[in-house]
Design an enzyme around this catalytic site. Sequence first.
Site, PDB file in Angstrom:
ATOM      1  N   GLN A 136      43.105  33.731  39.221  1.00 19.49           N
ATOM      2  CA  GLN A 136      41.722  34.136  38.658  1.00 19.49           C
ATOM      3  C   GLN A 136      41.028  33.228  37.795  1.00 19.49           C
ATOM      4  O   GLN A 136      40.922  33.149  36.849  1.00 19.49           O
ATOM      5  CB  GLN A 136      41.816  35.550  37.765  1.00 19.49           C
ATOM      6  N   PHE A 137      39.765  33.024  38.189  1.00 21.11           N
ATOM      7  CA  PHE A 137      38.850  31.169  37.933  1.00 21.11           C
ATOM      8  C   PHE A 137      37.908  32.136  36.944  1.00 21.11           C
ATOM      9  O   PHE A 137      37.848  30.609  35.520  1.00 21.11           O
ATOM     10  CB  PHE A 137      37.613  30.824  38.430  1.00 21.11           C
ATOM     11  N   THR A 138      38.017  32.693  36.966  1.00 15.21           N
ATOM     12  CA  THR A 138      37.065  33.825  35.777  1.00 15.21           C
ATOM     13  C   THR A 138      37.859  33.719  34.661  1.00 15.21           C
ATOM     14  O   THR A 138      36.699  33.979  33.802  1.00 15.21           O
ATOM     15  CB  THR A 138      36.550  35.212  35.713  1.00 15.21           C
TER      16      THR A 138
END
Length: 148
Positions: free
Chosen positions: A78-80
């Site tokens: 989850q790069f966010t």
Amino acid sequence: MRVVLQRVKQASVTIDDQVVGAIKRGYLLLVAVRDADTEADIDYLVHKITNLRVFEDAQGKMNLALAAVAGEILSVSQFTLYADTRKGNRPSFTDAGHPEKAAQYYARFNEKLRANGIKVATGEFGADMAVALINDGPVTILFDTENK
């Protein structure tokens, strides 16, 4: 690296209406990598997560680690987690790692968790995923290797 750990009774990840990973009791991990991360960051997180004592013992105290309860891990990229929301209303993701490195480190992180004898299910790096979970507690802990 940043990891959001949630203690769960069960969790699953679905891609295109197909469940690709599911666990029973254990941890849901949301995992993000940045370009400055190193192999030492992976090792640090694996050690902290596998030894974290947040499951209840016979006296009701959070005193047991994942292995003591035969727990499992669902790991989802989850790069966010590296969203920068300081300017405007649209988050910037420039602090997130380039996809090639992030994918490699995410895979290596999961391999090292498995090397500790833990069942690790995963989502698919870069895919649009639906994550379902039943939180247990709730217990949610944030790890950030910039703040070791």
